[in-house]
Design a protein around this motif. Structure first.
Motif, mmCIF file in Angstrom:
data_model
loop_
_atom_site.group_PDB
_atom_site.id
_atom_site.type_symbol
_atom_site.label_atom_id
_atom_site.label_comp_id
_atom_site.label_asym_id
_atom_site.label_seq_id
_atom_site.Cartn_x
_atom_site.Cartn_y
_atom_site.Cartn_z
ATOM 1 N N ILE A 12 0.854 -1.188 0.000
ATOM 2 C CA ILE A 12 0.000 0.000 0.000
ATOM 3 C C ILE A 12 0.890 1.237 0.000
ATOM 4 O O ILE A 12 1.839 1.329 0.777
ATOM 5 C CB ILE A 12 -0.945 -0.003 1.221
ATOM 6 C CG1 ILE A 12 -1.887 -1.208 1.144
ATOM 7 C CG2 ILE A 12 -1.725 1.312 1.297
ATOM 8 C CD1 ILE A 12 -2.764 -1.414 2.369
ATOM 9 N N LYS A 13 0.552 2.170 -0.890
ATOM 10 C CA LYS A 13 1.307 3.420 -0.976
ATOM 11 C C LYS A 13 0.346 4.526 -1.394
ATOM 12 O O LYS A 13 -0.420 4.363 -2.349
ATOM 13 C CB LYS A 13 2.430 3.273 -2.008
ATOM 14 C CG LYS A 13 3.257 4.521 -2.173
ATOM 15 C CD LYS A 13 4.314 4.325 -3.225
ATOM 16 C CE LYS A 13 4.975 5.668 -3.475
ATOM 17 N NZ LYS A 13 5.794 5.659 -4.658
ATOM 18 N N ASN A 14 0.389 5.635 -0.682
ATOM 19 C CA ASN A 14 -0.440 6.799 -1.016
ATOM 20 C C ASN A 14 -1.917 6.443 -1.203
ATOM 21 O O ASN A 14 -2.567 6.894 -2.138
ATOM 22 C CB ASN A 14 0.086 7.509 -2.271
ATOM 23 C CG ASN A 14 1.491 8.028 -2.095
ATOM 24 O OD1 ASN A 14 1.886 8.427 -1.003
ATOM 25 N ND2 ASN A 14 2.268 8.006 -3.156
ATOM 26 N N GLY A 15 -2.432 5.591 -0.316
ATOM 27 C CA GLY A 15 -3.851 5.258 -0.352
ATOM 28 C C GLY A 15 -4.262 4.312 -1.461
ATOM 29 O O GLY A 15 -5.454 4.186 -1.771
ATOM 30 N N ALA A 16 -3.295 3.608 -2.063
ATOM 31 C CA ALA A 16 -3.606 2.654 -3.128
ATOM 32 C C ALA A 16 -2.838 1.354 -2.881
ATOM 33 O O ALA A 16 -1.783 1.347 -2.254
ATOM 34 C CB ALA A 16 -3.247 3.231 -4.490
ATOM 35 N N LEU A 120 -7.589 2.444 -2.492
ATOM 36 C CA LEU A 120 -8.267 1.608 -1.501
ATOM 37 C C LEU A 120 -9.772 1.856 -1.452
ATOM 38 O O LEU A 120 -10.539 0.925 -1.212
ATOM 39 C CB LEU A 120 -7.647 1.826 -0.116
ATOM 40 C CG LEU A 120 -6.235 1.255 0.050
ATOM 41 C CD1 LEU A 120 -5.606 1.753 1.333
ATOM 42 C CD2 LEU A 120 -6.261 -0.261 0.008
ATOM 43 N N ASP A 121 -10.199 3.088 -1.715
ATOM 44 C CA ASP A 121 -11.640 3.358 -1.666
ATOM 45 C C ASP A 121 -12.380 2.829 -2.896
ATOM 46 O O ASP A 121 -13.600 2.923 -2.973
ATOM 47 C CB ASP A 121 -11.921 4.847 -1.448
ATOM 48 C CG ASP A 121 -11.346 5.756 -2.518
ATOM 49 O OD1 ASP A 121 -10.745 5.241 -3.490
ATOM 50 O OD2 ASP A 121 -11.500 6.976 -2.383
ATOM 51 N N GLU A 122 -11.661 2.228 -3.845
ATOM 52 C CA GLU A 122 -12.292 1.626 -5.027
ATOM 53 C C GLU A 122 -12.266 0.098 -4.992
ATOM 54 O O GLU A 122 -12.818 -0.555 -5.877
ATOM 55 C CB GLU A 122 -11.614 2.124 -6.302
ATOM 56 C CG GLU A 122 -11.830 3.601 -6.563
ATOM 57 C CD GLU A 122 -11.128 4.088 -7.817
ATOM 58 O OE1 GLU A 122 -10.766 3.246 -8.691
ATOM 59 O OE2 GLU A 122 -10.941 5.306 -7.940
ATOM 60 N N LEU A 134 -9.603 -10.898 -0.473
ATOM 61 C CA LEU A 134 -8.772 -9.692 -0.501
ATOM 62 C C LEU A 134 -9.458 -8.485 0.127
ATOM 63 O O LEU A 134 -8.847 -7.756 0.903
ATOM 64 C CB LEU A 134 -8.348 -9.365 -1.936
ATOM 65 C CG LEU A 134 -7.517 -8.092 -2.097
ATOM 66 C CD1 LEU A 134 -6.217 -8.187 -1.302
ATOM 67 C CD2 LEU A 134 -7.227 -7.820 -3.562
ATOM 68 N N LYS A 135 -10.724 -8.267 -0.178
ATOM 69 C CA LYS A 135 -11.426 -7.100 0.366
ATOM 70 C C LYS A 135 -11.478 -7.161 1.891
ATOM 71 O O LYS A 135 -11.203 -6.170 2.571
ATOM 72 C CB LYS A 135 -12.830 -7.005 -0.227
ATOM 73 C CG LYS A 135 -12.807 -6.727 -1.711
ATOM 74 C CD LYS A 135 -14.187 -6.810 -2.321
ATOM 75 C CE LYS A 135 -14.118 -6.683 -3.835
ATOM 76 N NZ LYS A 135 -15.426 -6.788 -4.471
ATOM 77 N N GLN A 136 -11.795 -8.330 2.436
ATOM 78 C CA GLN A 136 -11.833 -8.494 3.897
ATOM 79 C C GLN A 136 -10.438 -8.352 4.486
ATOM 80 O O GLN A 136 -10.246 -7.715 5.519
ATOM 81 C CB GLN A 136 -12.430 -9.845 4.275
ATOM 82 C CG GLN A 136 -12.546 -10.055 5.779
ATOM 83 C CD GLN A 136 -13.458 -9.053 6.433
ATOM 84 O OE1 GLN A 136 -14.576 -8.843 5.982
ATOM 85 N NE2 GLN A 136 -12.997 -8.412 7.501
ATOM 86 N N LEU A 137 -9.464 -8.913 3.834
ATOM 87 C CA LEU A 137 -8.074 -8.835 4.296
ATOM 88 C C LEU A 137 -7.612 -7.389 4.400
ATOM 89 O O LEU A 137 -7.006 -6.994 5.400
ATOM 90 C CB LEU A 137 -7.186 -9.620 3.331
ATOM 91 C CG LEU A 137 -5.733 -9.821 3.648
ATOM 92 C CD1 LEU A 137 -5.531 -10.453 5.005
ATOM 93 C CD2 LEU A 137 -5.091 -10.687 2.593
ATOM 94 N N LEU A 138 -7.925 -6.568 3.396
ATOM 95 C CA LEU A 138 -7.539 -5.154 3.433
ATOM 96 C C LEU A 138 -8.240 -4.417 4.571
ATOM 97 O O LEU A 138 -7.631 -3.563 5.224
ATOM 98 C CB LEU A 138 -7.835 -4.487 2.092
ATOM 99 C CG LEU A 138 -6.901 -4.899 0.951
ATOM 100 C CD1 LEU A 138 -7.421 -4.408 -0.384
ATOM 101 C CD2 LEU A 138 -5.486 -4.423 1.204
#
Length: 158
Positions: A12-16, A120-122, A134-138
């Motif tokens: 993860i970097k800069n919200g992505a 991350l918000d997408e 993956l979504k739950q993991l994040l």
């Protein structure tokens, strides 16, 4: 039958988050974590560093273990043709980039088109992710949850 161990990275970097954008033969798009299969006598960390460099061109530093997931492909034809790739145990780690420099990827995975930074918000808008957890993991990582087993996924396609 062989069970393949694999290392996967959440970077993860800069919200992505860095994901591999893949396109199946039927045209469907899915997103996968960078990383891949362990070679004999290679540590999980060595596997992760090598696989991420091959697929994305980035050098990384492993940070911490965050989860374990299992994938079973139920397609009989694929099981016959690729027995070493149809049952995998995914060891998932967070990692960070060691620098801004990106080399040219040297070895893309099957169906992989490119590595992309997905905000991350997408993430919740993505139709298909691999692993499917993956979504739950994040969400768990952002809450700083302890590592956990994310279950077994059974797939038919590909």
């Amino acid at each position: 039958m062989a069970i393949r161990c694999a290392s996967k990275a959440i970077i993860i970097k800069n919200g992505a988050v860095l994901l591999n954008r893949c396109k199946r033969e039927d045209g469907c798009i899915y997103y996968d974590l960078p990383g891949g299969g362990q070679k004999p006598y290679e540590s999980m960390e060595q596997t992760l560093l090598r696989e991420v460099m091959e697929e994305t061109g980035y050098e990384i530093r492993l940070e911490r273990f965050v989860g374990l997931a299992e994938e079973n492909n139920m397609n009989a034809e694929l099981r016959e043709k690729y027995p070493e790739y149809t049952h995998r145990i995914l060891h998932i780690f967070t990692a960070s980039l060691t620098g801004e420099k990106k080399d040219t990827p040297t070895e893309k995975d099957l169906h992989m088109e490119a590595s992309v930074w997905v905000p991350l918000d997408e993430i919740d808008n993505l139709q298909e992710t691999r692993p499917s957890c993956l979504k739950q993991l994040l969400r768990d990582i952002r809450r700083d949850e302890s590592p956990r087993f994310y279950g077994t996924e059974y797939r038919e396609e590909e």
